[in-house]
Write an enzyme that holds these catalytic residues in place. Structure first.
Site, PDB file in Angstrom:
ATOM      1  N   SER A 175       0.871  -1.180   0.000  1.00  0.00           N
ATOM      2  CA  SER A 175       0.000   0.000   0.000  1.00  0.00           C
ATOM      3  C   SER A 175       0.902   1.222   0.000  1.00  0.00           C
ATOM      4  O   SER A 175       2.077   1.138   0.389  1.00  0.00           O
ATOM      5  CB  SER A 175      -0.856  -0.018   1.279  1.00  0.00           C
ATOM      6  OG  SER A 175      -1.393   1.267   1.535  1.00  0.00           O
ATOM      7  N   TYR A 188      -2.572  -1.111  10.516  1.00  0.00           N
ATOM      8  CA  TYR A 188      -2.530  -1.316   9.063  1.00  0.00           C
ATOM      9  C   TYR A 188      -1.194  -0.815   8.487  1.00  0.00           C
ATOM     10  O   TYR A 188      -0.529  -1.520   7.718  1.00  0.00           O
ATOM     11  CB  TYR A 188      -3.707  -0.578   8.423  1.00  0.00           C
ATOM     12  CG  TYR A 188      -3.835  -0.783   6.931  1.00  0.00           C
ATOM     13  CD1 TYR A 188      -4.477  -1.910   6.416  1.00  0.00           C
ATOM     14  CD2 TYR A 188      -3.326   0.146   6.020  1.00  0.00           C
ATOM     15  CE1 TYR A 188      -4.614  -2.099   5.042  1.00  0.00           C
ATOM     16  CE2 TYR A 188      -3.458  -0.033   4.652  1.00  0.00           C
ATOM     17  CZ  TYR A 188      -4.105  -1.154   4.174  1.00  0.00           C
ATOM     18  OH  TYR A 188      -4.235  -1.347   2.806  1.00  0.00           O
TER      19      TYR A 188
HETATM   20  P1  NAD Z   1     -11.549  -6.042  -0.251  1.00  0.00           P
HETATM   21  O1  NAD Z   1     -12.115  -5.935   1.102  1.00  0.00           O
HETATM   22  O2  NAD Z   1     -12.450  -5.882  -1.430  1.00  0.00           O
HETATM   23  O3  NAD Z   1     -10.764  -7.409  -0.424  1.00  0.00           O
HETATM   24  C1  NAD Z   1     -10.017  -8.011   0.597  1.00  0.00           C
HETATM   25  C2  NAD Z   1     -10.015  -9.504   0.359  1.00  0.00           C
HETATM   26  O4  NAD Z   1      -9.220 -10.150   1.371  1.00  0.00           O
HETATM   27  C3  NAD Z   1     -11.428 -10.110   0.456  1.00  0.00           C
HETATM   28  O5  NAD Z   1     -11.575 -11.065  -0.549  1.00  0.00           O
HETATM   29  C4  NAD Z   1     -11.415 -10.751   1.832  1.00  0.00           C
HETATM   30  O6  NAD Z   1     -12.318 -11.804   1.968  1.00  0.00           O
HETATM   31  C5  NAD Z   1      -9.970 -11.241   1.871  1.00  0.00           C
HETATM   32  N1  NAD Z   1      -9.546 -11.646   3.207  1.00  0.00           N
HETATM   33  C6  NAD Z   1      -9.653 -10.959   4.372  1.00  0.00           C
HETATM   34  N2  NAD Z   1      -9.195 -11.711   5.393  1.00  0.00           N
HETATM   35  C7  NAD Z   1      -8.781 -12.894   4.857  1.00  0.00           C
HETATM   36  C8  NAD Z   1      -8.220 -14.073   5.387  1.00  0.00           C
HETATM   37  N3  NAD Z   1      -7.991 -14.208   6.703  1.00  0.00           N
HETATM   38  N4  NAD Z   1      -7.920 -15.079   4.541  1.00  0.00           N
HETATM   39  C9  NAD Z   1      -8.163 -14.985   3.213  1.00  0.00           C
HETATM   40  N5  NAD Z   1      -8.706 -13.873   2.659  1.00  0.00           N
HETATM   41  C10 NAD Z   1      -9.008 -12.856   3.476  1.00  0.00           C
HETATM   42  O7  NAD Z   1     -10.406  -4.934  -0.301  1.00  0.00           O
HETATM   43  P2  NAD Z   1      -9.290  -4.619  -1.398  1.00  0.00           P
HETATM   44  O8  NAD Z   1      -9.191  -3.151  -1.459  1.00  0.00           O
HETATM   45  O9  NAD Z   1      -9.514  -5.376  -2.638  1.00  0.00           O
HETATM   46  O10 NAD Z   1      -7.995  -5.157  -0.631  1.00  0.00           O
HETATM   47  C11 NAD Z   1      -7.077  -6.070  -1.195  1.00  0.00           C
HETATM   48  C12 NAD Z   1      -5.675  -5.715  -0.747  1.00  0.00           C
HETATM   49  O11 NAD Z   1      -5.314  -4.437  -1.298  1.00  0.00           O
HETATM   50  C13 NAD Z   1      -5.482  -5.604   0.762  1.00  0.00           C
HETATM   51  O12 NAD Z   1      -4.251  -6.208   1.132  1.00  0.00           O
HETATM   52  C14 NAD Z   1      -5.423  -4.104   0.982  1.00  0.00           C
HETATM   53  O13 NAD Z   1      -4.669  -3.777   2.127  1.00  0.00           O
HETATM   54  C15 NAD Z   1      -4.739  -3.652  -0.289  1.00  0.00           C
HETATM   55  N6  NAD Z   1      -4.908  -2.230  -0.595  1.00  0.00           N
HETATM   56  C16 NAD Z   1      -6.136  -1.732  -0.947  1.00  0.00           C
HETATM   57  C17 NAD Z   1      -6.233  -0.376  -1.242  1.00  0.00           C
HETATM   58  C18 NAD Z   1      -7.530   0.253  -1.663  1.00  0.00           C
HETATM   59  O14 NAD Z   1      -7.589   1.483  -1.780  1.00  0.00           O
HETATM   60  N7  NAD Z   1      -8.592  -0.498  -1.909  1.00  0.00           N
HETATM   61  C19 NAD Z   1      -5.121   0.446  -1.165  1.00  0.00           C
HETATM   62  C20 NAD Z   1      -3.902  -0.101  -0.795  1.00  0.00           C
HETATM   63  C21 NAD Z   1      -3.806  -1.451  -0.521  1.00  0.00           C
END
Ligand code: NAD
Length: 290
Positions: A175, A188
């Protein structure tokens, strides 16, 4: 002026219509890929994107199997191959069993995208140990467990030059908050800072085995994890003060970067974090001050 910045900043896109329509090069054929947390958001887009690039895909999920099945169906509808496997990435037994099932099904893995993650936000002095442990357990320990299993499989198999010049590719989901401190989200930010040095350390250790390890560092991407930051015009306008490129990121922006990192086109890239953030890490406040 049609692209006057403040106008763009106050216009939340309704869908990903602003995204450039660039086809995925079909350069991952014969390279099975496992994506954790692939039934939502960035992981879902990544599973679909890698399949468009020709990879067979393992869709990991922990809850909502029906959403994982939908992703698999979307992939099979355009001729790809996909399976769904349930596993909690923070649990060692689950991760071991997921990798065993994936390898039994597809024969091996060439690409592992350690994407699963969540937030449990709190003012620091009110943060509970449970909130801390949940985030570190999934966002950091989960990446340790999944990248370790990937390394074991890639090292055991070695290079299969019929499909790739590398023995395997690991992509960690980081991130912008591996760099940008984040008040109210200390757990986080600590998890993503940890991912940065986990990724770099294993990249250094695994490079002699032709295993490449990189991270993607998304900025603000339109997914369920951060709905509050983009779902109202007011929130979107506020968010845009942090994004020089003046649009929110879409999950496919991240998926395309991951597909490139996983391909031989990125063969000399290891130990890097590719920020895909519309300039969020460029200290946008300094555009008008400082
Ligand atoms: P999201 O909530 O749509 O997806 C997160 C996914 O992780 C979901 O499928 C959830 O079920 C899964 N998950 C959570 N706990 C879990 C576990 N114990 N075992 C297996 N799966 C698990 O959110 P997203 O934005 O798609 O996030 C995905 C990644 O991207 C994360 O690591 C997040 O930190 C990172 N991220 C997102 C953003 C953003 O702006 N959306 C920015 C930077 C980083």
């Amino acid at each position: 002026m049609s692209n006057e910045p403040s106008k763009l900043a106050s216009a939340p896109a309704k869908d990903d219509a602003e995204l450039p329509r660039i086809a995925y090069p079909k350069n991952l054929v014969g390279q099975p890929a496992l994506v954790t947390g692939a039934n939502s958001g960035i992981g879902k887009a990544t599973a679909i994107g890698l399949a468009k690039a020709g990879a067979d895909v393992v869709i990991n999920y922990v809850t909502h199997p029906e959403a994982a099945e939908d992703v698999a169906q979307e992939i099979t509808a355009f001729g790809g191959r996909a399976i769904t496997i349930q596993a909690d990435v923070s649990k060692e037994d689950d991760v071991l069993s997921m990798f065993a099932k994936a390898i039994a099904h597809f024969g091996t893995l060439h690409i592992v995208v350690s994407n699963a993650g969540l937030q449990r936000d709190s003012p620091f002095e009110q943060m509970t140990l449970e909130q801390w442990n949940t985030v570190i357990g999934i966002n950091l320990t989960g990446q340790f467990l999944c990248t370790r299993e990937a390394a074991r499989e890639f090292k055991k198999r070695g290079v299969d030059d019929k499909v790739s010049v590398a023995a395997g590719k690991i992509i960690c989901m980081s991130s912008v908050h591996q760099e940008i401190p984040w008040a109210g989200h200390a757990n986080y930010a600590a998890s993503k800072g940890g991912v940065m040095l986990l990724m770099k350390s294993i990249a250094q250790e695994l490079a002699p085995y032709k295993i490449r390890v990189n991270s993607v560092g998304p900025g603000a991407i339109r997914t369920p994890i951060n709905t509050a930051a983009w779902s109202t015009p007011e929130a979107y306008a506020e968010l845009m003060t942090l994004v020089p490129y003046k649009r929110i990121g879409e999950p496919d922006d991240i998926a395309r970067a991951i597909a490139w990192l996983a391909s031989d086109a990125a063969d000399y890239v290891t130990g890097a974090t590719l920020f895909v953030d519309g300039g969020m890490t460029l200290y946008p406040g300094f555009a008008t001050g400082g």
